[in-house]
Design a protein around this motif. Structure first.
Motif, PDB file in Angstrom:
ATOM      1  N   VAL A 208     -20.151  33.375  12.311  1.00  0.00           N
ATOM      2  CA  VAL A 208     -19.497  33.204  13.541  1.00  0.00           C
ATOM      3  C   VAL A 208     -18.261  32.320  13.650  1.00  0.00           C
ATOM      4  O   VAL A 208     -17.190  32.380  13.854  1.00  0.00           O
ATOM      5  N   VAL A 209     -18.590  31.063  12.951  1.00  0.00           N
ATOM      6  CA  VAL A 209     -17.911  30.015  13.044  1.00  0.00           C
ATOM      7  C   VAL A 209     -16.596  30.243  12.090  1.00  0.00           C
ATOM      8  O   VAL A 209     -15.443  29.982  12.517  1.00  0.00           O
ATOM      9  N   ALA A 210     -16.943  30.724  10.895  1.00  0.00           N
ATOM     10  CA  ALA A 210     -16.022  30.974   9.994  1.00  0.00           C
ATOM     11  C   ALA A 210     -14.774  32.129  10.499  1.00  0.00           C
ATOM     12  O   ALA A 210     -13.572  31.718  10.467  1.00  0.00           O
ATOM     13  N   ASN A 211     -15.480  32.884  10.908  1.00  0.00           N
ATOM     14  CA  ASN A 211     -14.511  34.148  11.463  1.00  0.00           C
ATOM     15  C   ASN A 211     -13.758  33.779  12.671  1.00  0.00           C
ATOM     16  O   ASN A 211     -12.749  34.227  12.601  1.00  0.00           O
ATOM     17  N   THR A 212     -14.416  33.010  13.443  1.00  0.00           N
ATOM     18  CA  THR A 212     -13.611  32.469  14.775  1.00  0.00           C
ATOM     19  C   THR A 212     -12.174  31.743  14.186  1.00  0.00           C
ATOM     20  O   THR A 212     -11.373  31.827  14.849  1.00  0.00           O
ATOM     21  N   GLN A 213     -12.755  30.721  13.272  1.00  0.00           N
ATOM     22  CA  GLN A 213     -11.580  29.766  12.866  1.00  0.00           C
ATOM     23  C   GLN A 213     -10.674  30.719  12.104  1.00  0.00           C
ATOM     24  O   GLN A 213      -9.215  30.505  12.213  1.00  0.00           O
ATOM     25  N   THR A 214     -10.987  31.664  11.432  1.00  0.00           N
ATOM     26  CA  THR A 214      -9.941  32.728  10.770  1.00  0.00           C
ATOM     27  C   THR A 214      -9.097  33.390  11.902  1.00  0.00           C
ATOM     28  O   THR A 214      -7.907  33.604  11.959  1.00  0.00           O
ATOM     29  N   TYR A 215      -9.719  33.761  13.206  1.00  0.00           N
ATOM     30  CA  TYR A 215      -9.005  34.371  14.215  1.00  0.00           C
ATOM     31  C   TYR A 215      -8.136  33.603  14.614  1.00  0.00           C
ATOM     32  O   TYR A 215      -6.762  33.714  15.196  1.00  0.00           O
ATOM     33  N   LEU A 216      -8.629  32.198  15.028  1.00  0.00           N
ATOM     34  CA  LEU A 216      -7.678  31.210  15.455  1.00  0.00           C
ATOM     35  C   LEU A 216      -6.484  30.750  14.665  1.00  0.00           C
ATOM     36  O   LEU A 216      -5.480  30.655  15.332  1.00  0.00           O
ATOM     37  N   ALA A 217      -6.592  30.906  13.390  1.00  0.00           N
ATOM     38  CA  ALA A 217      -5.313  30.681  12.467  1.00  0.00           C
ATOM     39  C   ALA A 217      -4.628  31.864  12.455  1.00  0.00           C
ATOM     40  O   ALA A 217      -3.181  31.541  12.426  1.00  0.00           O
TER      41      ALA A 217
ATOM     42  N   VAL B 253     -27.322  35.379  22.569  1.00  0.00           N
ATOM     43  CA  VAL B 253     -25.872  34.916  23.218  1.00  0.00           C
ATOM     44  C   VAL B 253     -25.531  33.787  23.043  1.00  0.00           C
ATOM     45  O   VAL B 253     -24.501  33.223  23.061  1.00  0.00           O
ATOM     46  N   VAL B 254     -26.464  32.919  23.669  1.00  0.00           N
ATOM     47  CA  VAL B 254     -26.400  31.377  23.463  1.00  0.00           C
ATOM     48  C   VAL B 254     -25.720  30.826  22.102  1.00  0.00           C
ATOM     49  O   VAL B 254     -24.910  29.833  22.127  1.00  0.00           O
ATOM     50  N   GLU B 255     -26.491  31.142  21.146  1.00  0.00           N
ATOM     51  CA  GLU B 255     -26.026  30.795  19.788  1.00  0.00           C
ATOM     52  C   GLU B 255     -24.778  30.966  19.549  1.00  0.00           C
ATOM     53  O   GLU B 255     -24.064  30.308  18.888  1.00  0.00           O
ATOM     54  N   VAL B 256     -24.382  32.248  19.746  1.00  0.00           N
ATOM     55  CA  VAL B 256     -22.893  32.640  19.570  1.00  0.00           C
ATOM     56  C   VAL B 256     -21.995  31.932  20.334  1.00  0.00           C
ATOM     57  O   VAL B 256     -20.971  31.621  19.581  1.00  0.00           O
ATOM     58  N   MET B 257     -22.242  31.523  21.595  1.00  0.00           N
ATOM     59  CA  MET B 257     -21.434  30.852  22.323  1.00  0.00           C
ATOM     60  C   MET B 257     -21.351  29.453  21.836  1.00  0.00           C
ATOM     61  O   MET B 257     -20.075  28.964  21.511  1.00  0.00           O
ATOM     62  N   ASN B 258     -22.476  29.099  21.076  1.00  0.00           N
ATOM     63  CA  ASN B 258     -22.315  27.617  20.661  1.00  0.00           C
ATOM     64  C   ASN B 258     -21.368  27.585  19.483  1.00  0.00           C
ATOM     65  O   ASN B 258     -20.680  26.824  19.240  1.00  0.00           O
ATOM     66  N   GLN B 259     -21.419  28.581  18.545  1.00  0.00           N
ATOM     67  CA  GLN B 259     -20.768  28.830  17.293  1.00  0.00           C
ATOM     68  C   GLN B 259     -19.310  29.119  17.672  1.00  0.00           C
ATOM     69  O   GLN B 259     -18.390  28.425  16.975  1.00  0.00           O
ATOM     70  N   VAL B 260     -18.864  29.626  18.708  1.00  0.00           N
ATOM     71  CA  VAL B 260     -17.581  29.703  19.077  1.00  0.00           C
ATOM     72  C   VAL B 260     -16.909  28.513  19.647  1.00  0.00           C
ATOM     73  O   VAL B 260     -15.902  28.087  19.377  1.00  0.00           O
ATOM     74  N   LYS B 261     -17.755  27.609  20.317  1.00  0.00           N
ATOM     75  CA  LYS B 261     -17.416  26.294  20.801  1.00  0.00           C
ATOM     76  C   LYS B 261     -16.982  25.278  19.559  1.00  0.00           C
ATOM     77  O   LYS B 261     -16.158  24.540  19.392  1.00  0.00           O
ATOM     78  N   VAL B 262     -18.083  25.513  18.504  1.00  0.00           N
ATOM     79  CA  VAL B 262     -17.880  24.598  17.412  1.00  0.00           C
ATOM     80  C   VAL B 262     -16.649  25.037  16.793  1.00  0.00           C
ATOM     81  O   VAL B 262     -16.016  24.173  16.023  1.00  0.00           O
ATOM     82  N   ALA B 263     -16.059  26.219  16.720  1.00  0.00           N
ATOM     83  CA  ALA B 263     -15.091  26.506  16.141  1.00  0.00           C
ATOM     84  C   ALA B 263     -13.804  26.070  16.824  1.00  0.00           C
ATOM     85  O   ALA B 263     -12.800  26.279  15.824  1.00  0.00           O
TER      86      ALA B 263
END
Length: 135
Positions: A84-93, A113-123
């Protein structure tokens, strides 16, 4: 017998209005002078400025879906929770955004859901909203 001639002064009785007007004006001055003008207490509101010509606005938010089995879908493709972190960073780029929307099924485990939220915030996305979708 002589008849008296009625003059117009006798027919019309006049009241002198000057003393009454003096009293009204004195009362008006009294109320104006004795009135205290108090600034009401309240909150000062800082309204945001309307900058419609701002081109730095985010284009769209990142959309993540989680089904009842815990399957995560980003951009129309299935993603592992560790990616999720890598895909979110790709989306942000590729997109200028600062928000993400996680649409979870009502039967999805909360931990996922909480884990996905944390991953998105880390990204790097701080504004995360969660939508619960019923069956």
């Amino acid at each position: 017998m002589k008849r008296k001639k009625h003059t117009s002064a006798d027919d019309e009785a006049q009241i002198d209005m000057t003393p009454m007007l003096d009293i009204v004006f004195i009362m008006l001055i009294f109320f104006i002078v004795t009135t205290s003008f108090v600034k009401e207490k309240g909150l000062d509101v800082n309204r945001p400025e309307d900058n419609q010509s701002n081109t730095d606005k985010p284009s769209s938010s990142l959309s993540i879906r989680i089904d009842e089995n815990g399957t995560i879908t980003m951009g129309g493709r299935e993603v592992d929770i560790r990616r999720v972190v890598a895909n979110t960073q790709t989306y942000l780029a590729e997109n200028n955004t600062d928000t993400a929307a996680i649409q979870a099924h009502e039967d999805t485990e909360h931990g996922t859901v909480v884990e996905v939220m944390n991953q998105v915030k880390v990204a790097g996305i701080e504004k995360v909203s969660v939508l619960v979708k019923g069956s």
